[in-house]
Design a protein around this motif. Sequence first.
Motif, PDB file in Angstrom:
ATOM      1  N   CYS A 131     -25.758  29.261  23.362  1.00 21.52           N
ATOM      2  CA  CYS A 131     -25.926  29.068  21.915  1.00 21.52           C
ATOM      3  C   CYS A 131     -24.588  28.701  21.271  1.00 21.52           C
ATOM      4  N   ASN A 139     -24.192  25.432  18.918  1.00 19.25           N
ATOM      5  CA  ASN A 139     -25.034  24.250  19.112  1.00 19.25           C
ATOM      6  C   ASN A 139     -25.557  23.756  17.772  1.00 19.25           C
ATOM      7  N   GLU A 160     -27.647  25.000  15.858  1.00 18.10           N
ATOM      8  CA  GLU A 160     -29.062  25.268  15.632  1.00 18.10           C
ATOM      9  C   GLU A 160     -29.270  26.737  15.251  1.00 18.10           C
ATOM     10  N   PHE A 161     -30.489  27.215  15.382  1.00 15.75           N
ATOM     11  CA  PHE A 161     -30.863  28.519  14.841  1.00 15.75           C
ATOM     12  C   PHE A 161     -31.449  29.379  15.945  1.00 15.75           C
ATOM     13  N   ASP A 162     -31.146  30.658  15.882  1.00 13.29           N
ATOM     14  CA  ASP A 162     -31.685  31.545  16.889  1.00 13.29           C
ATOM     15  C   ASP A 162     -31.758  32.955  16.333  1.00 13.29           C
ATOM     16  N   GLN A 189     -41.791  30.626  14.829  1.00 12.02           N
ATOM     17  CA  GLN A 189     -40.607  31.177  15.503  1.00 12.02           C
ATOM     18  C   GLN A 189     -39.338  31.093  14.647  1.00 12.02           C
ATOM     19  N   ASP A 247     -39.336  34.422  21.622  1.00 13.15           N
ATOM     20  CA  ASP A 247     -38.555  33.292  22.102  1.00 13.15           C
ATOM     21  C   ASP A 247     -37.124  33.683  22.466  1.00 13.15           C
ATOM     22  N   HIS A 253     -36.713  30.186  28.878  1.00 17.09           N
ATOM     23  CA  HIS A 253     -36.346  30.899  27.637  1.00 17.09           C
ATOM     24  C   HIS A 253     -37.535  31.019  26.703  1.00 17.09           C
ATOM     25  N   SER A 254     -38.687  30.555  27.138  1.00 18.34           N
ATOM     26  CA  SER A 254     -39.899  30.488  26.310  1.00 18.34           C
ATOM     27  C   SER A 254     -39.655  30.010  24.881  1.00 18.34           C
TER      28      SER A 254
END
Lengths: 379, 140
Positions: A241, A249, A251-253, A308, A354, B87-88
């Motif tokens: 990440c 990256n 992006e979002f997590d 998600q 996820d 990682h689904s």
Amino acid sequence: MHHFVKGMFASLGIIFAAASSLASNQNTFSEDERAAILSHGPWPPKLTPDPSNRVSGNQTAIAFGRELFRSRFLSASRRHSCITCHNPNRAYADGLALSSGVSKVDRNTISLANLRLNRWFGWDGGSDNLWAQSIRPILDPRELNGSATMVAKRLRNDIPFSRGYKAIFNALPTNHTDEDILVNLGKALAAYQETIVTPRTPFDQFREALANNDNQKANLYPLAAQRGLKIFVGKGKCGLCHQGANFTNGEFDDAGVRYFKPSGGIDKGRFGGIQKLEKSPYTLLGRYNDNPSKVPGVATRHVARSHQNWGQFRVPSLRNVSQTGPYMHDGSLTTLRDVVMHYSSLNEERLHLDGRGLLRSLNLSHQEINDLIAFLETL
Amino acid sequence: MRFLLLFLISGFFTFSSEPVLAAFNCDGLQKATSGQILEKGPYRLVYRTDPETLTVGKFFGLTIGICTTDGSPLPDSLKVDATMPMHSHGMNYRSTVQNIAPGQFTAKGLMMHMAGSWMLQFDVRQGSTSTRIATKLTLK
Ligand SMILES: [Cu+2]
């Protein structure tokens, strides 16, 4: 004679010790690890002007934006400025868990740096460009509590600022609409903020030494940091990440941070960010993008809101991270030790589906925790 | 580059020598590529990425040709997606697909945001049946 032999053995001993520590430094990284480390550079990056902002890179706009950034003129009460929360002496953040302008904000102030590398802005990516993100605090009632009308009126009545504006936008603010003025000020603020770039760090020197196979230089990088780096690119999976030269990256997590707001209610995170984008007139797909072909808009055109996205926040850059605490979108972790402890003992049930398979409690030893911190401090 | 040329030539022959609705020339498609041919059921699918080399965090597009090996009708529509099974999770973007000619599609707006193993998925639809053709990609 006796002494001489003893002395010789002693110095041989030192040579051996030095040689073996050299060897252990040299052979620490596998080919995969080496490739992963090299992917976090080079630094500084090559930056190009923002095609959506016609004054990006314009020196007059940069100087004007710098003035605006420091001026209280954008706040309704004339008591606050961008610097209230983005203090240049605090890595363009405020050192607070939750930021505060006119009133408290539910999120931690993001340290401003290397902004040309962002695809999204804000913890939730609610803006797809820097000028829109710079307008947001002017309008937010908790931050500067202004409006397009207020800002335009003040600008028109302020002779030096009016002149500065004309030098960049080729017309006095009396000839522009309130909304156009607001957006143009956002673009000047953006031109200035783009110039804030973090310098090269001990990590960058190490990376370069590794790329050049210069062991002598590589050995100047502390061993603890080297061990921490090994965890970062290895079992910690941090680099998945916190990827690339900017350690994100973009992006979002979901990193397992709570998403209940301190003031009550739920922070929708990226889900809310995409909703903001869908409503905003200031995106790259709108009429204020100065690039006629709307080229940088590909991400905005294809972004997809899904379940998600709840509880996801932007992966922050780790450059300069030792200077930017408290950490996380809600400032809930005070020190880097707190952050590393968080990853070491994650609440796995709290993680979204996820996140599973990627983030796991690392159960790091005391030394590993210290090593990872030592590494983060070199960024 | 050579691939692109062959691809265009095969397209050219298909359209010049036969009516537009004729099945996409599978021989041409097979010759056109090395290794990016996928097969499932009656379908043979060939794709090319733009840019050629995929990079973590960079948007890319696809040009896709699909033909049928048994003379059954060409697909009506196509969806393209990518996931990281380990990682689904999937992509954070939804690609848009255009049907530019019978059996020929372009996809835009794909982006893989992590290094590792991805599955690139083509959902080929013909009438009421959907066939998933998938291939593994590894991003460094
Ligand atoms: Cu993944």
